[in-house]
Scaffold this active site. Structure first.
Site, PDB file in Angstrom:
ATOM      1  N   ASP A  88       0.852  -1.193   0.000  1.00 58.50           N
ATOM      2  CA  ASP A  88       0.000   0.000   0.000  1.00 58.50           C
ATOM      3  C   ASP A  88       0.890   1.246   0.000  1.00 58.50           C
ATOM      4  O   ASP A  88       1.854   1.327   0.765  1.00 58.50           O
ATOM      5  CB  ASP A  88      -0.864  -0.044   1.285  1.00 58.50           C
ATOM      6  N   HIS A  89       0.589   2.199  -0.846  1.00 53.96           N
ATOM      7  CA  HIS A  89       1.342   3.458  -0.918  1.00 53.96           C
ATOM      8  C   HIS A  89       2.843   3.260  -1.080  1.00 53.96           C
ATOM      9  O   HIS A  89       3.642   3.888  -0.385  1.00 53.96           O
ATOM     10  CB  HIS A  89       1.072   4.336   0.312  1.00 53.96           C
TER      11      HIS A  89
ATOM     12  N   HIS B 162      -7.305  10.253   4.517  1.00 53.12           N
ATOM     13  CA  HIS B 162      -6.799   9.167   5.357  1.00 53.12           C
ATOM     14  C   HIS B 162      -7.030   9.499   6.824  1.00 53.12           C
ATOM     15  O   HIS B 162      -7.087  10.655   7.197  1.00 53.12           O
ATOM     16  CB  HIS B 162      -5.312   8.950   5.086  1.00 53.12           C
ATOM     17  N   GLY B 163      -7.160   8.478   7.635  1.00 54.63           N
ATOM     18  CA  GLY B 163      -7.409   8.689   9.062  1.00 54.63           C
ATOM     19  C   GLY B 163      -8.887   8.957   9.282  1.00 54.63           C
ATOM     20  O   GLY B 163      -9.724   8.681   8.423  1.00 54.63           O
TER      21      GLY B 163
ATOM     22  N   ALA C  31     -11.237   5.183   3.602  1.00 56.21           N
ATOM     23  CA  ALA C  31     -12.633   4.842   3.901  1.00 56.21           C
ATOM     24  C   ALA C  31     -12.912   4.744   5.402  1.00 56.21           C
ATOM     25  O   ALA C  31     -14.071   4.662   5.803  1.00 56.21           O
ATOM     26  CB  ALA C  31     -13.020   3.538   3.210  1.00 56.21           C
TER      27      ALA C  31
ATOM     28  N   ALA D  21      -7.825   1.074   6.988  1.00 55.97           N
ATOM     29  CA  ALA D  21      -6.583   1.006   7.773  1.00 55.97           C
ATOM     30  C   ALA D  21      -6.795   1.462   9.210  1.00 55.97           C
ATOM     31  O   ALA D  21      -6.722   0.674  10.150  1.00 55.97           O
ATOM     32  CB  ALA D  21      -5.497   1.834   7.102  1.00 55.97           C
ATOM     33  N   THR D  22      -7.085   2.748   9.359  1.00 59.45           N
ATOM     34  CA  THR D  22      -7.127   3.348  10.698  1.00 59.45           C
ATOM     35  C   THR D  22      -8.080   2.624  11.637  1.00 59.45           C
ATOM     36  O   THR D  22      -7.740   2.335  12.790  1.00 59.45           O
ATOM     37  CB  THR D  22      -7.540   4.834  10.581  1.00 59.45           C
TER      38      THR D  22
HETATM   39 ZN   LIG Z   1      -4.351   5.322   0.996  1.00 57.40          ZN
END
Ligand SMILES: [Zn+2]
Length: 292
Positions: A82-83, A178-179, A208, A230-231
């Site tokens: 990712d990234h 993000h976050g 998301a 993710a977060t």
């Molecule tokens: Zn991302």
């Protein structure tokens, strides 16, 4: 089953009108928890690590853990970078056994972004691995990468970008960050529809975490085939561990902490799989692979 690449997974999702959840994992426990959830839901799944996670644990270590867990489940599992922050890191992950890589040149000028993505795509072809790249900037902070929130993807640029890079999936910026969000995010879903009409490859939604289920579902309906979470997973894991320690401060066995964290992550991932509408699609995808 052995790790699969994300190409067929996302193409099936595009045709089937659902999305595959891509979940950021940080340790063995999160890997087990995500794959457990996917198995229970009979869903295809993508596990992914950022550059800072790879600095923490090592690409080869994550590849080994995810491969070992994938071998124990009947649903298709992909491991994705990712990234990806450089050509070198993408190459390292390809070498380590990742079956999908993202190169994030979204902070570069358009022409340089194209050049970098094309170079990584050419390398990944040697491994038969598909490439995700990003155009426009998803706001907020992910890993080491901080972006402005006003750089939504331009549909005409997206068309040119996909044509000139040869990438396999495109991360779009439509107002997500993000976050977690400070206020209620306003997503430019018409822009998503416009990009979808001009670009043949699967689209990816980043940032998301903190979007309502309805917002994610609306994006999936408009053609998003991969949704990154993710977060929220990190929060679920850590909150469960904190709760356990608050209740039972005498606990000292890391396994007990891990079990609490895993349960929370599995429950959350099962819910996200429902939102992405990929439940039950893992067995169909698998059948497709066997038939080929
Ligand atoms: Zn991302």
């Amino acid at each position: 089953m052995p790790l699969v690449d994300s190409r067929k997974m996302l193409q099936d999702a595009r045709q089937g009108g659902y999305a595959v959840g891509a979940f950021n994992v940080e340790n063995m426990e999160m890997v087990k928890a995500v794959i457990q959830a996917a198995g229970e839901m009979e869903s295809p799944v993508i596990l992914q690590t950022t550059p800072s996670t790879i600095r923490y644990g090592g690409a080869a270590v994550y590849a080994s853990i995810v491969s070992a867990e994938a071998a124990r489940t009947p649903v298709p599992v992909c491991l994705h970078l990712d990234h990806g922050s450089s050509y070198e890191l993408a190459e390292e992950c390809l070498e380590a056994g990742y079956r999908s890589v993202m190169i994030d040149g979204s902070g570069l000028p358009f022409e340089q972004n194209i050049e970098l993505a094309a170079k990584v795509t050419a390398k990944a072809r040697e491994y038969s691995v598909p490439v995700e790249a990003e155009l426009g900037k998803v706001g907020g902070k992910e890993d080491d990468h901080e972006a402005e929130s006003d750089g939504n993807t331009d549909p005409a640029e997206a068309e040119q970008y996909v044509r000139e890079t040869g990438i396999d999936s495109l991360a779009v910026a439509i107002g997500t960050a993000h976050g977690f969000y400070k206020g209620t995010p306003v997503l430019d879903k018409d822009r998503l529809t416009e990009i979808r009409s001009r670009v043949e490859i699967p689209l990816v939604l980043h940032g998301a975490s903190g979007l309502s289920d309805a917002e994610v579902e609306a994006c999936v309906e408009r053609g998003v085939c991969k949704v990154n979470f993710a977060t929220e997973l990190r929060v679920a894991y850590t909150e469960a561990v904190k709760e356990l320690l608050a209740e039972k401060p005498e606990v000292f066995d890391p396994k007990e902490l891990g079990i609490a964290g895993m349960k929370a992550v599995t429950a959350l991932v099962k819910h996200k799989i429902e939102v992405c509408k990929s439940a039950g699609k893992g067995m169909i995808v698998q059948k497709g692979i066997e038939e080929v």
